[in-house]
Design an enzyme around this catalytic site. Structure first.
Site, PDB file in Angstrom:
ATOM      1  CG  HIS B  17      -0.519   0.617   2.482  1.00 35.69           C
ATOM      2  ND1 HIS B  17      -1.134   1.535   3.335  1.00 35.69           N
ATOM      3  CD2 HIS B  17       0.902   0.314   3.082  1.00 35.69           C
ATOM      4  CE1 HIS B  17      -0.332   1.742   4.400  1.00 35.69           C
ATOM      5  NE2 HIS B  17       0.725   1.060   4.372  1.00 35.69           N
ATOM      6  CB  CYS B  36       3.725   6.078   4.842  1.00 38.47           C
ATOM      7  SG  CYS B  36       3.975   5.166   6.424  1.00 38.47           S
ATOM      8  CG  HIS B  42       5.233   0.883   2.553  1.00 32.63           C
ATOM      9  ND1 HIS B  42       4.674   2.105   2.068  1.00 32.63           N
ATOM     10  CD2 HIS B  42       4.934   0.828   3.760  1.00 32.63           C
ATOM     11  CE1 HIS B  42       3.975   2.380   3.170  1.00 32.63           C
ATOM     12  NE2 HIS B  42       3.929   1.633   4.252  1.00 32.63           N
ATOM     13  CG  HIS B  44       2.822  -2.882   6.576  1.00 36.04           C
ATOM     14  ND1 HIS B  44       4.060  -2.581   7.258  1.00 36.04           N
ATOM     15  CD2 HIS B  44       2.317  -1.602   6.136  1.00 36.04           C
ATOM     16  CE1 HIS B  44       4.413  -0.989   7.140  1.00 36.04           C
ATOM     17  NE2 HIS B  44       3.243  -0.634   6.475  1.00 36.04           N
ATOM     18  CG  ASP B  82      -2.574 -13.407   1.655  1.00 35.79           C
ATOM     19  OD1 ASP B  82      -1.387 -12.370   2.236  1.00 35.79           O
ATOM     20  OD2 ASP B  82      -2.182 -14.500   1.505  1.00 35.79           O
ATOM     21  CG  HIS B  83       0.719 -12.792  -1.158  1.00 38.21           C
ATOM     22  ND1 HIS B  83       0.525 -13.294  -0.192  1.00 38.21           N
ATOM     23  CD2 HIS B  83       1.958 -12.928  -1.506  1.00 38.21           C
ATOM     24  CE1 HIS B  83       1.625 -13.975   0.295  1.00 38.21           C
ATOM     25  NE2 HIS B  83       2.455 -13.572  -0.603  1.00 38.21           N
ATOM     26  CD  GLU B 129       0.975   0.644   8.966  1.00 41.77           C
ATOM     27  OE1 GLU B 129       0.025   1.017   8.113  1.00 41.77           O
ATOM     28  OE2 GLU B 129       1.534   1.144   9.785  1.00 41.77           O
TER      29      GLU B 129
END
Lengths: 141, 141, 141, 141, 141, 141
Positions: B17, B36, B42, B44, B82-83, B129
């Site tokens: 994100h 950010c 980037h 998490h 996810d991913h 996060e």
């Protein structure tokens, strides 16, 4: 200071159990409880967090001496059920399904009075069955 | 027992994100969102804890079958994101800044109804996060 | 004492990446890399453990000042790649697939010389991608 | 969205302390505080979780910028007490027993105003002394 | 790159067991195995870390696809013993004391060949019984 | 089975210390040791992992009874230094800088013989000072 704080102590125990309804068939048990119904048991490293609530004693800086809280939890709960079978070995679990939910409630009932006698109030019993699943009980209905 | 307990299930997802305000300049974005706002994203390893609340079913000892809760969380949330890229790939995040705060609220809205239909009440969505930052949302305004 | 010890420092970074072979079709990429090939990226909270080896300095009791080791890791690695896209933003990852394996090797090469100049020997780079997956590289072929 | 969320930031510090009542004999101190009364001090890696509460800012998606929250916690608390003796080195702990309970309350008082000025509301200070013991303070009497 | 790296995958299982020597009296079993000899079993959340070793494949950046490694571990080990009784339910533990040491060795033997067939070399089986106790086995006598 | 395995036991202790060279000025101490040189001490929750190596005893399934290993570690190390000042209270640390490196070596020397007498071989002493810093010592020069 007489501020109200919440103090938590962690204790651990390792126990065997299964989820099983005596009046159901093996098939029904498997359908409802899945692999938790394995007839020959399985087990967990349970992590128990007991939180009490009360004012800070000015002389000691303590809400409740954590050695005392630890002793209550051990003598009433973890020393009794550690390395035991929750379904077979624990008189006060007789007739109660050994779900994490019921365990949390029964643990509350086992320690509430002694914590009150030590001058504090039991606030929460939090019980981890695995790193992914846990239950909290705050008393009452 | 018909005591009210709180039951929590952890699920995880890994996503990309960035924090970015479309109507701001790159400089303003950098000023407000710091690193950010990196244009190329980037990411998490998010940890999601969903807590539901309800009475213990006497027959099963469950508040809610955690396999059911896990399935709801996966099908409505974690299998979807996810991913993925939270800004680009997720229709229900369109137009919403992908802060942990907003994510927690949107995840609540995604699962609240199905949990109600399963007979329980959603109590809290807690989203990590990083090991240092997390958000909790309990519903309502 | 001039005993040989191993000293480890943990640093962390959060980055986006994808696993993608430029000469393969999208289908082949999906087949080989699964969800890690999502074109719009995903990301992780990486945990990096750098272990150095050397004798204990009698005057300081240190093998290597951990502030120095931390500064090397940050300046050469984590400050550079934190909140970045490993495929797009990092010149020294150009042309290298951003698997955890390759990352561990490249990180080794980035810090080996400076650690040697500080009088110690790099022993191991250990890199966690998730709580379930990690890679260790001890140098050499 | 103007939903109310709770946002938590973790910071850490390592400090020495002892539990000691000046008007008591060494014997009485040992009896009440046990090994925590060791005259030559002992110490801990404290973990501090500060939770604030507030609406989500629509422009940023933030409840409160965590860099700001981190800066408040560091400048008012952790940078001051890290690698210090809580009994000897910290003016604002003078005359206060350095129990985890009192520390949590004092930390609250140190940061409440600055968090309010940043437009949010301090909700909880949670302080771990060890992996087995922690205290939460929610303000008020 | 054809550098040699070590790649680790974590899997988990929850099982019941007891430590018990059939040819010893209950007293002797209790003396040697302590509370681990409870006749009605106890159990654990085991954490299993399997480390393989090999060169990095240039095309994929992988030493070994972790989905493949995970599938081997699950199909040969964790899916078989999860939610089971290690003494009663597992044919390949028959006649072997269910200590963590023996479990680690047996798990090695269960997966070594399939990992070799996948082109890698099994390096280490690490098995946690509790957060305080674990065993590592590197093969060989 | 007479396979060789490595068995690890974790124990913990909380202690105060400072890094300080008696023959240096306060300025030089501050320059070299930074905040670790605070004259009034600081402290840590140390985590100690002791790994022993040996064949599995066929009768017990044990390499070494972990109750015995735990008792050795406690009696020789952690019960002695827990809630103490490593610089002032521990005769066997006199004249030795209380770095994590030196502590790991001294702990090795304290327990090596008793582990040998119990029929096993000490393999590694691993000591965490914080979640970010740890030292391993494998014996020898």
């Amino acid at each position: 200071m007489s501020k109200i704080v919440y103090v938590t102590r962690r204790e651990r125990f390792n126990a065997a159990h299964k989820l099983w309804h005596e009046e159901w068939s093996a098939e029904k048990n498997l359908e409802v409880f899945g692999k938790c119904s394995n007839p020959n048991w399985h087990g967990h490293n349970y992590e128990l967090f007991v939180t009490i609530k009360g004012p800070i004693n000015e002389e000691t800086g303590f809400c409740m001496d954590l050695k005392v809280l630890s002793t209550i939890i051990k003598s009433k709960v973890t020393d009794v059920i550690d390395h035991r079978n929750l379904n077979l070995d624990i008189p006060w679990m007789a007739g109660i399904k050994t779900s994490t939910e019921n365990l949390a409630v029964v643990i509350w009932e086992r320690i509430e009075q002694e914590i009150k006698e030590a001058g504090c109030q039991l606030h929460c019993v939090k019980l981890y069955e695995t790193e992914n699943n846990f239950v909290e009980y705050y008393g009452g209905e």
